[in-house]
Design an enzyme around this catalytic site. Structure first.
Site, PDB file in Angstrom:
ATOM      1  N   PRO A   1       0.587  -6.768  -1.200  1.00  0.00           N
ATOM      2  CA  PRO A   1      -0.189  -6.240  -2.329  1.00  0.00           C
ATOM      3  C   PRO A   1       0.547  -5.091  -2.999  1.00  0.00           C
ATOM      4  O   PRO A   1       1.010  -4.176  -2.318  1.00  0.00           O
ATOM      5  CB  PRO A   1      -1.490  -5.748  -1.670  1.00  0.00           C
ATOM      6  N   MET A   2       0.677  -5.151  -4.331  1.00  0.00           N
ATOM      7  CA  MET A   2       1.401  -4.107  -5.069  1.00  0.00           C
ATOM      8  C   MET A   2       0.754  -3.839  -6.408  1.00  0.00           C
ATOM      9  O   MET A   2       0.555  -4.765  -7.202  1.00  0.00           O
ATOM     10  CB  MET A   2       2.847  -4.542  -5.321  1.00  0.00           C
TER      11      MET A   2
ATOM     12  N   HIS B   1      -8.353  -2.737   2.046  1.00  0.00           N
ATOM     13  CA  HIS B   1      -7.247  -1.773   1.977  1.00  0.00           C
ATOM     14  C   HIS B   1      -7.682  -0.465   2.658  1.00  0.00           C
ATOM     15  O   HIS B   1      -8.338   0.378   2.058  1.00  0.00           O
ATOM     16  CB  HIS B   1      -6.886  -1.518   0.513  1.00  0.00           C
ATOM     17  N   GLY B   2      -7.283  -0.328   3.909  1.00  0.00           N
ATOM     18  CA  GLY B   2      -7.622   0.878   4.669  1.00  0.00           C
ATOM     19  C   GLY B   2      -6.418   1.761   4.906  1.00  0.00           C
ATOM     20  O   GLY B   2      -6.376   2.506   5.892  1.00  0.00           O
TER      21      GLY B   2
ATOM     22  N   HIS C   1      -2.599   3.946   3.287  1.00  0.00           N
ATOM     23  CA  HIS C   1      -1.839   4.647   2.239  1.00  0.00           C
ATOM     24  C   HIS C   1      -2.570   5.789   1.524  1.00  0.00           C
ATOM     25  O   HIS C   1      -2.313   6.050   0.355  1.00  0.00           O
ATOM     26  CB  HIS C   1      -1.303   3.637   1.213  1.00  0.00           C
TER      27      HIS C   1
ATOM     28  N   TYR D   1      -5.738   6.113   0.633  1.00  0.00           N
ATOM     29  CA  TYR D   1      -6.867   5.794  -0.234  1.00  0.00           C
ATOM     30  C   TYR D   1      -8.184   6.007   0.522  1.00  0.00           C
ATOM     31  O   TYR D   1      -8.203   6.560   1.609  1.00  0.00           O
ATOM     32  CB  TYR D   1      -6.698   4.392  -0.819  1.00  0.00           C
TER      33      TYR D   1
ATOM     34  N   ARG E   1      -5.965  -3.886   6.340  1.00  0.00           N
ATOM     35  CA  ARG E   1      -4.674  -3.200   6.282  1.00  0.00           C
ATOM     36  C   ARG E   1      -4.842  -1.724   6.646  1.00  0.00           C
ATOM     37  O   ARG E   1      -5.726  -1.045   6.137  1.00  0.00           O
ATOM     38  CB  ARG E   1      -4.062  -3.292   4.883  1.00  0.00           C
TER      39      ARG E   1
ATOM     40  N   GLY F   1       9.533  -2.009   3.791  1.00  0.00           N
ATOM     41  CA  GLY F   1      10.996  -1.897   3.790  1.00  0.00           C
ATOM     42  C   GLY F   1      11.729  -2.978   4.562  1.00  0.00           C
ATOM     43  O   GLY F   1      12.879  -2.784   4.959  1.00  0.00           O
TER      44      GLY F   1
ATOM     45  N   GLY G   1       7.304  -6.493  -0.619  1.00  0.00           N
ATOM     46  CA  GLY G   1       6.832  -5.948  -1.877  1.00  0.00           C
ATOM     47  C   GLY G   1       7.888  -5.934  -2.947  1.00  0.00           C
ATOM     48  O   GLY G   1       7.999  -6.845  -3.766  1.00  0.00           O
TER      49      GLY G   1
END
Length: 398
Positions: A32-33, A186-187, A189, A191, A238, A322, A343
């Site tokens: 996801p990006m 989305h859990g 980064h 947020y 995630r 990465g 990504g």
């Protein structure tokens, strides 16, 4: 294409895999990006082309972060999935992906304090677990292309939290209505969910703050609500316990990761079904603003954290952050991951799976066009293998 390790045949990126009820033909996943191409929050034809370009028979795609409510966005022109218009627009994207034989999950996203009044209904303060803003070390991308300072958020009242959980539940229902095969929570980064999980952010004194159990309560309630609505096997989660993006630090990343895993394992027993997967970002990926630089920990420590979480989680494990072709092959062959998500390499190589299979050269990505609103440049104009002579508009216009 599997590798031989002693007497056994180890899987690689091109080995098939069964994820929940989905039969994948390979293990290269579109990560996801955020791409900022959904004008006014509505996915348009450009998104259908972008995701279709990256679809392969039996491939697995995860969409960009998709806002669960009007208070969810923190970037310009990110898609949402909380209105009928958005749901209908996503149907065309999903249909284009399914026409190519791919499986696609919608990533459900709320940025929490990583927003700005300009993105909030009636110019309100962003909501969070805390009223402490993200530090000035970080900058937020504003609609005009400039960068601003993150404002002071408003800590959610305890009584409001259930309403946010319901927003995730409804967004998941909407995603299935749009034809998605499942959703990713989305859990990670820094947020909203991560703002509850990390003790470097969460300073609450109610039942959602303090102890590890309390800090995990929000994500557990969301997983329960979403799985109850659409089925556990359509739900991925995630997390990024060791990533300090936007001040998302924790005093014990491994302990936090294991606490989440333990609760997901327990929920799977309660559901009587496995979740689709757990998606964990490798610690070597640490983003500083819009740059390529980052702080790198020791490889040994990072590998230990990922392997410990991998061994503890009872289900499909996706790693990201990465990875190169070689690192991805190694991760799968050694059993460190079932699937590997890519990504930036997938941004500039719509046919990344084919290029990896052939071990062909890769197009370079152009960071300057990651978050622009152009529906073509830096989005759908990267050449496929054999088309390089046509050039790349994203490159030629810089």
């Amino acid at each position: 294409m599997a590798q031989k390790l002693g007497q056994t045949t180890a899987p690689d990126l091109f080995s098939p895999f069964k994820m929940a009820n989905f039969n994948l033909s390979h293990r290269v996943v579109l990560a996801p990006m955020t791409r900022c191409r959904a004008l006014n929050g509505i996915p348009g034809p450009a998104l259908a082309e972008y995701y279709s370009q990256r679809s392969t028979p039996g491939g697995f795609l995860i969409t960009e972060g998709t806002s669960i409510s009007p208070s969810g966005p923190g970037f310009p022109h990110v898609p949402g999935i909380y209105t009928e218009e958005q749901v209908n627009a996503w149907k065309k994207v999903v249909d284009a992906v399914h026409a190519k034989g791919s499986i696609i999950f919608c990533q459900l996203w709320h940025v929490g304090r990583a927003s700005h009044q300009v993105y909030q209904p009636a110019g309100a303060a962003p909501i969070s677990s805390t009223s402490v803003p993200i530090s000035k070390r970080w900058r937020i991308l504003l609609p005009g292309g400039s960068h601003g300072i993150y404002p002071k958020p408003r800590a959610l009242e305890t009584s409001e939290i259930l309403g946010v959980v319901q927003d995730y539940r409804q967004a998941a229902i909407n995603a299935i209505k749009a034809g998605f095969d499942g959703i990713e929570i989305h859990g990670a980064h820094g947020y909203l969910i991560d703002q509850f999980l990390k003790d470097g952010i969460n300073d609450r004194t109610d039942e959602y703050g303090g102890s590890l159990a309390n800090r995990c309560k929000f994500i557990v309630e969301i997983v329960k609500a979403v799985a109850g609505a659409i089925g556990a096997d359509r739900v991925g989660v995630r997390i990024s316990p060791a990533i300090d993006h936007m001040d998302a630090t924790d005093s014990d990343p491994l302990g936090l990761g294991l606490a989440v895993v333990e609760r997901l394992n327990k929920l799977q027993l309660e559901f009587g079904a496995k979740l689709a997967y757990l998606h964990v970002t490798q610690p070597r990926y640490v983003a500083y603003g819009q740059t390529e630089s980052g702080k790198h920990g020791s490889e040994e420590e990072e590998a230990h954290l990922m392997r410990t979480l991998r061994k503890a989680y009872q289900g499909t494990f996706i790693c990201s952050g990465g990875y190169t072709r070689e690192l991805g092959m190694e991760a799968v062959a050694q059993g460190d991951a079932d699937l590997v998500s890519y990504g930036r390499l997938f941004i500039s190589n719509p046919d990344l799976v084919l290029r990896f299979k052939k071990n062909a050269p890769l197009n370079k990505y152009v960071r300057a066009t990651f978050y622009t609103q152009d529906p073509v440049v830096g989005y759908t104009d990267y050449p496929f293998l054999g088309e390089e002579s046509k050039g790349n508009q994203a490159l030629s216009r810089l």
